[in-house]
Motif scaffolding. Structure first.
Motif, PDB file in Angstrom:
ATOM      1  N   VAL A 123      -2.126  20.534 -10.322  1.00 55.97           N
ATOM      2  CA  VAL A 123      -2.770  20.061  -9.093  1.00 55.97           C
ATOM      3  C   VAL A 123      -3.569  21.221  -8.510  1.00 55.97           C
ATOM      4  CG1 VAL A 123      -2.384  19.263  -6.725  1.00 55.97           C
ATOM      5  CG2 VAL A 123      -1.010  18.331  -8.610  1.00 55.97           C
ATOM      6  N   ASN A 124      -4.883  21.048  -8.389  1.00 52.99           N
ATOM      7  CA  ASN A 124      -5.751  22.147  -7.972  1.00 52.99           C
ATOM      8  C   ASN A 124      -6.967  21.581  -7.251  1.00 52.99           C
ATOM      9  OD1 ASN A 124      -8.025  24.135  -8.209  1.00 52.99           O
ATOM     10  ND2 ASN A 124      -6.461  25.361  -9.231  1.00 52.99           N
ATOM     11  N   LYS A 125      -7.113  21.932  -5.982  1.00 52.75           N
ATOM     12  CA  LYS A 125      -8.239  21.426  -5.194  1.00 52.75           C
ATOM     13  C   LYS A 125      -9.561  22.027  -5.648  1.00 52.75           C
ATOM     14  CE  LYS A 125     -10.331  21.419  -0.606  1.00 52.75           C
ATOM     15  NZ  LYS A 125     -11.538  22.149  -1.092  1.00 52.75           N
ATOM     16  N   GLU A 126      -9.593  23.335  -5.933  1.00 52.07           N
ATOM     17  CA  GLU A 126     -10.839  24.008  -6.293  1.00 52.07           C
ATOM     18  C   GLU A 126     -11.464  23.379  -7.542  1.00 52.07           C
ATOM     19  OE1 GLU A 126     -11.981  26.868  -4.326  1.00 52.07           O
ATOM     20  OE2 GLU A 126     -10.480  25.891  -3.077  1.00 52.07           O
ATOM     21  N   LEU A 127     -10.618  23.013  -8.501  1.00 48.60           N
ATOM     22  CA  LEU A 127     -11.097  22.362  -9.720  1.00 48.60           C
ATOM     23  C   LEU A 127     -11.128  20.843  -9.581  1.00 48.60           C
ATOM     24  CD1 LEU A 127      -9.127  24.456 -12.382  1.00 48.60           C
ATOM     25  CD2 LEU A 127     -11.501  24.766 -11.659  1.00 48.60           C
ATOM     26  N   TRP A 128     -10.501  20.322  -8.537  1.00 50.61           N
ATOM     27  CA  TRP A 128     -10.395  18.882  -8.267  1.00 50.61           C
ATOM     28  C   TRP A 128      -9.823  18.182  -9.509  1.00 50.61           C
ATOM     29  CZ3 TRP A 128     -12.470  17.754  -3.295  1.00 50.61           C
ATOM     30  CH2 TRP A 128     -12.282  16.442  -2.854  1.00 50.61           C
ATOM     31  N   THR A 129      -8.702  18.686  -9.984  1.00 54.25           N
ATOM     32  CA  THR A 129      -8.115  18.176 -11.215  1.00 54.25           C
ATOM     33  C   THR A 129      -7.695  16.716 -11.078  1.00 54.25           C
ATOM     34  OG1 THR A 129      -5.967  19.046 -10.510  1.00 54.25           O
ATOM     35  CG2 THR A 129      -7.308  20.449 -11.947  1.00 54.25           C
ATOM     36  N   SER A 130      -7.500  16.071 -12.219  1.00 50.85           N
ATOM     37  CA  SER A 130      -7.112  14.660 -12.217  1.00 50.85           C
ATOM     38  C   SER A 130      -5.786  14.450 -11.511  1.00 50.85           C
ATOM     39  CB  SER A 130      -7.037  14.145 -13.660  1.00 50.85           C
ATOM     40  OG  SER A 130      -8.273  14.309 -14.319  1.00 50.85           O
ATOM     41  N   SER A 131      -4.855  15.393 -11.676  1.00 50.92           N
ATOM     42  CA  SER A 131      -3.571  15.295 -10.975  1.00 50.92           C
ATOM     43  C   SER A 131      -3.771  15.424  -9.475  1.00 50.92           C
ATOM     44  CB  SER A 131      -2.604  16.370 -11.481  1.00 50.92           C
ATOM     45  OG  SER A 131      -3.185  17.665 -11.380  1.00 50.92           O
ATOM     46  N   PHE A 132      -4.709  16.277  -9.068  1.00 50.05           N
ATOM     47  CA  PHE A 132      -5.038  16.418  -7.649  1.00 50.05           C
ATOM     48  C   PHE A 132      -5.598  15.104  -7.099  1.00 50.05           C
ATOM     49  CE2 PHE A 132      -8.318  17.388  -4.418  1.00 50.05           C
ATOM     50  CZ  PHE A 132      -7.539  18.023  -3.458  1.00 50.05           C
ATOM     51  N   VAL A 133      -6.415  14.419  -7.896  1.00 52.58           N
ATOM     52  CA  VAL A 133      -6.960  13.130  -7.476  1.00 52.58           C
ATOM     53  C   VAL A 133      -5.830  12.139  -7.212  1.00 52.58           C
ATOM     54  CG1 VAL A 133      -8.324  11.135  -8.190  1.00 52.58           C
ATOM     55  CG2 VAL A 133      -9.174  13.434  -8.643  1.00 52.58           C
ATOM     56  N   LEU A 134      -4.863  12.060  -8.131  1.00 55.96           N
ATOM     57  CA  LEU A 134      -3.761  11.114  -7.953  1.00 55.96           C
ATOM     58  C   LEU A 134      -2.925  11.452  -6.723  1.00 55.96           C
ATOM     59  CD1 LEU A 134      -2.449  10.438 -11.583  1.00 55.96           C
ATOM     60  CD2 LEU A 134      -4.000   9.061 -10.190  1.00 55.96           C
ATOM     61  N   VAL A 135      -2.635  12.732  -6.517  1.00 58.28           N
ATOM     62  CA  VAL A 135      -1.842  13.135  -5.353  1.00 58.28           C
ATOM     63  C   VAL A 135      -2.579  12.800  -4.065  1.00 58.28           C
ATOM     64  CG1 VAL A 135      -0.907  15.114  -4.092  1.00 58.28           C
ATOM     65  CG2 VAL A 135      -0.519  14.921  -6.547  1.00 58.28           C
ATOM     66  N   THR A 136      -3.873  13.102  -4.009  1.00 60.32           N
ATOM     67  CA  THR A 136      -4.633  12.861  -2.768  1.00 60.32           C
ATOM     68  C   THR A 136      -4.897  11.373  -2.548  1.00 60.32           C
ATOM     69  OG1 THR A 136      -6.704  13.306  -3.976  1.00 60.32           O
ATOM     70  CG2 THR A 136      -5.708  15.127  -2.749  1.00 60.32           C
ATOM     71  N   VAL A 137      -5.131  10.625  -3.625  1.00 61.12           N
ATOM     72  CA  VAL A 137      -5.284   9.173  -3.481  1.00 61.12           C
ATOM     73  C   VAL A 137      -3.977   8.572  -2.960  1.00 61.12           C
ATOM     74  CG1 VAL A 137      -5.445   7.020  -4.793  1.00 61.12           C
ATOM     75  CG2 VAL A 137      -7.151   8.808  -5.125  1.00 61.12           C
ATOM     76  N   GLY A 138      -2.856   9.060  -3.483  1.00 55.77           N
ATOM     77  CA  GLY A 138      -1.560   8.560  -3.027  1.00 55.77           C
ATOM     78  C   GLY A 138      -1.315   8.816  -1.559  1.00 55.77           C
ATOM     79  N   LEU A 198       0.826  -1.209   0.000  1.00 56.54           N
ATOM     80  CA  LEU A 198       0.000   0.000   0.000  1.00 56.54           C
ATOM     81  C   LEU A 198       0.859   1.258   0.000  1.00 56.54           C
ATOM     82  CD1 LEU A 198      -2.874  -0.915   2.505  1.00 56.54           C
ATOM     83  CD2 LEU A 198      -3.038  -0.667   0.022  1.00 56.54           C
ATOM     84  N   PHE A 199       1.902   1.264   0.814  1.00 55.30           N
ATOM     85  CA  PHE A 199       2.791   2.426   0.862  1.00 55.30           C
ATOM     86  C   PHE A 199       3.423   2.670  -0.508  1.00 55.30           C
ATOM     87  CE2 PHE A 199       6.778   4.636   1.514  1.00 55.30           C
ATOM     88  CZ  PHE A 199       6.435   5.628   2.422  1.00 55.30           C
ATOM     89  N   SER A 200       3.864   1.614  -1.160  1.00 55.50           N
ATOM     90  CA  SER A 200       4.493   1.740  -2.473  1.00 55.50           C
ATOM     91  C   SER A 200       3.504   2.240  -3.516  1.00 55.50           C
ATOM     92  CB  SER A 200       5.080   0.391  -2.908  1.00 55.50           C
ATOM     93  OG  SER A 200       6.042  -0.067  -1.978  1.00 55.50           O
ATOM     94  N   ALA A 201       2.284   1.690  -3.482  1.00 53.73           N
ATOM     95  CA  ALA A 201       1.255   2.130  -4.424  1.00 53.73           C
ATOM     96  C   ALA A 201       0.911   3.598  -4.207  1.00 53.73           C
ATOM     97  CB  ALA A 201       0.007   1.259  -4.266  1.00 53.73           C
ATOM     98  N   GLY A 202       0.846   4.005  -2.937  1.00 52.69           N
ATOM     99  CA  GLY A 202       0.564   5.404  -2.638  1.00 52.69           C
ATOM    100  C   GLY A 202       1.657   6.324  -3.140  1.00 52.69           C
ATOM    101  N   LEU A 203       2.890   5.912  -2.962  1.00 51.18           N
ATOM    102  CA  LEU A 203       4.018   6.719  -3.423  1.00 51.18           C
ATOM    103  C   LEU A 203       3.996   6.870  -4.941  1.00 51.18           C
ATOM    104  CD1 LEU A 203       6.603   8.220  -2.652  1.00 51.18           C
ATOM    105  CD2 LEU A 203       7.833   6.049  -2.827  1.00 51.18           C
TER     106      LEU A 203
END
Length: 377
Positions: free
Chosen positions: A270-285, A250-255
């Motif tokens: 990465v943008n929270k207000e727009l909830w961009t796809s890159s933001f999703v990956l960073v926050t999921v990680g 899990l740690f490796s997948a998150g990284l």
């Protein structure tokens, strides 16, 4: 085929949810108070992560909201249900419950937006309908429909498709009367602003052109929940892989997810207000990394007693979140501990005020937990 399984309860799930809520309840003021007490400049660096990013970028305070959505998916993934083979008369009960939860959370979100003291206006066009609880409800609802009716492979394909579609729409498709890829100036020229202007009823947050919980950005938030489902499925099978191997995986997948998000940031910020796809990956990680850490500390190493404050917050997270808007905890803490705080040295007063604010809330949550009072939606 019906694959309903018995739900597994994880103390780490409540603990991490509680840690997430801890910052909303007043924990974000700790670092500023510690700076006043010690004068150490390092607390300023921590304090910078207790506010949201102004536009592009990321702070750990930006993680609070998507982490909560992710954890709702983890809870679902611990006991995934396939109901598509059931007769409609049996499936109907699931649908009714899901719709009721969706509508109730949306209503509570409206209540939270206004709270006591301002009141919900009688004019329907003066109400802010979009909300944190509303987005949690929407993400959970559509994720639940996917889990109930599709395989894990289809769910993964949907998640990838949503992220790619959202990127393509925001960066390459011109907005009517505008241009493509205009993500600057607080999103005034974005598809998000266009959707909120034409389809979002009521008012937006602080009358912004893009509501941070607006219509379009709710779509990629579904992926945070789907990712949580996959983590829940995986941890439910941890005994087959071994607990520590599961943590490392899990740690490796998150990284990897965090790194992929920041690479994508070069093309889709990465943008929270727009909830961009890159933001999703960073926050999921980061959500996966934190879950791995809490699973190791709380469930594997059995530190539930140390995590107890977080566990009691997480066990009643919805009610304490609502109470943070509807109850004047600051007034209560001053009424109970104000004398002690005032009698202390000036440099100690900010920290003691934060501790007092948190303590009155924890005492209420402790009372509820010991009496097995759990309010869920």
């Amino acid at each position: 085929m019906n694959t309903i399984t018995k739900k597994k309860r994880l103390a780490s799930l409540d603990a991490l949810r509680g840690m997430d809520m801890f910052w909303i309840l007043g924990g974000q003021s700790i670092f500023a108070a510690l700076f006043v007490l010690t004068g150490w400049q390092g607390w300023k660096l921590f304090e910078a992560h207790t506010v949201h990013s102004p536009w592009h970028g990321f702070t750990f305070y930006d993680l609070i909201f998507p982490l909560f959505i992710f954890l709702s998916g983890v809870a679902m993934g611990l006991a995934p249900k396939r109901i598509d083979s059931l007769p409609f008369s049996e499936r109907k009960l699931y649908y009714q419950k899901a719709v009721k939860r969706l509508l109730l959370l949306c209503f509570l979100g409206v209540l939270y937006n206004h709270g006591w003291g301002t009141g919900i206006p009688a004019a329907l066009d003066e109400i802010r309908y979009s909300s944190v609880l509303g987005r949690i409800a929407i993400a959970w609802f559509f994720c639940a429909l996917l889990v109930w009716h599709t395989s894990a492979r289809v769910q993964a394909m949907v998640a990838v498709g949503i992220l790619l579609f959202y990127w393509f729409l925001l960066c390459f498709i011109p907005v009517p009367g505008g241009m493509s890829g205009d993500l600057g100036a607080m999103g005034a020229g974005s598809w998000n602003a266009w959707f909120d202007k034409h389809f979002l009823p009521g008012i937006s947050y602080q009358n912004r052109v893009v509501d941070p919980e607006g219509i379009l950005s709710s779509l990629p938030a579904v992926v945070n929940a789907i990712a949580g489902v996959f983590v829940g499925r995986f941890i439910a099978q941890a005994e087959h892989f071994g607990p520590w191997r599961s943590v490392i995986t899990l740690f490796s997948a998150g990284l990897v997810s965090v790194l992929a998000g920041w690479i994508w940031d070069w093309y889709f910020p990465v943008n929270k207000e727009l909830w961009t796809s890159s933001f999703v990956l960073v926050t999921v990680g980061w959500s996966t990394i934190l879950f791995a850490a809490f699973y190791a500390l709380v469930d594997i190493l059995n530190t539930q007693r140390l995590a107890y404050p977080f566990i009691i917050i997480g066990a009643n997270s919805i009610i304490i979140y609502l109470a943070s808007s509807l109850v004047n905890w600051s007034y209560i803490s001053k009424s109970v501990f104000g004398g002690l705080v005032s009698a202390s040295a000036p440099q100690w007063q900010p920290l003691l005020s934060v501790v007092a604010l948190l303590l009155v809330q924890l005492l209420v949550l402790h009372w509820m937990y010991k009496r097995k009072i759990f309010v869920s939606v």
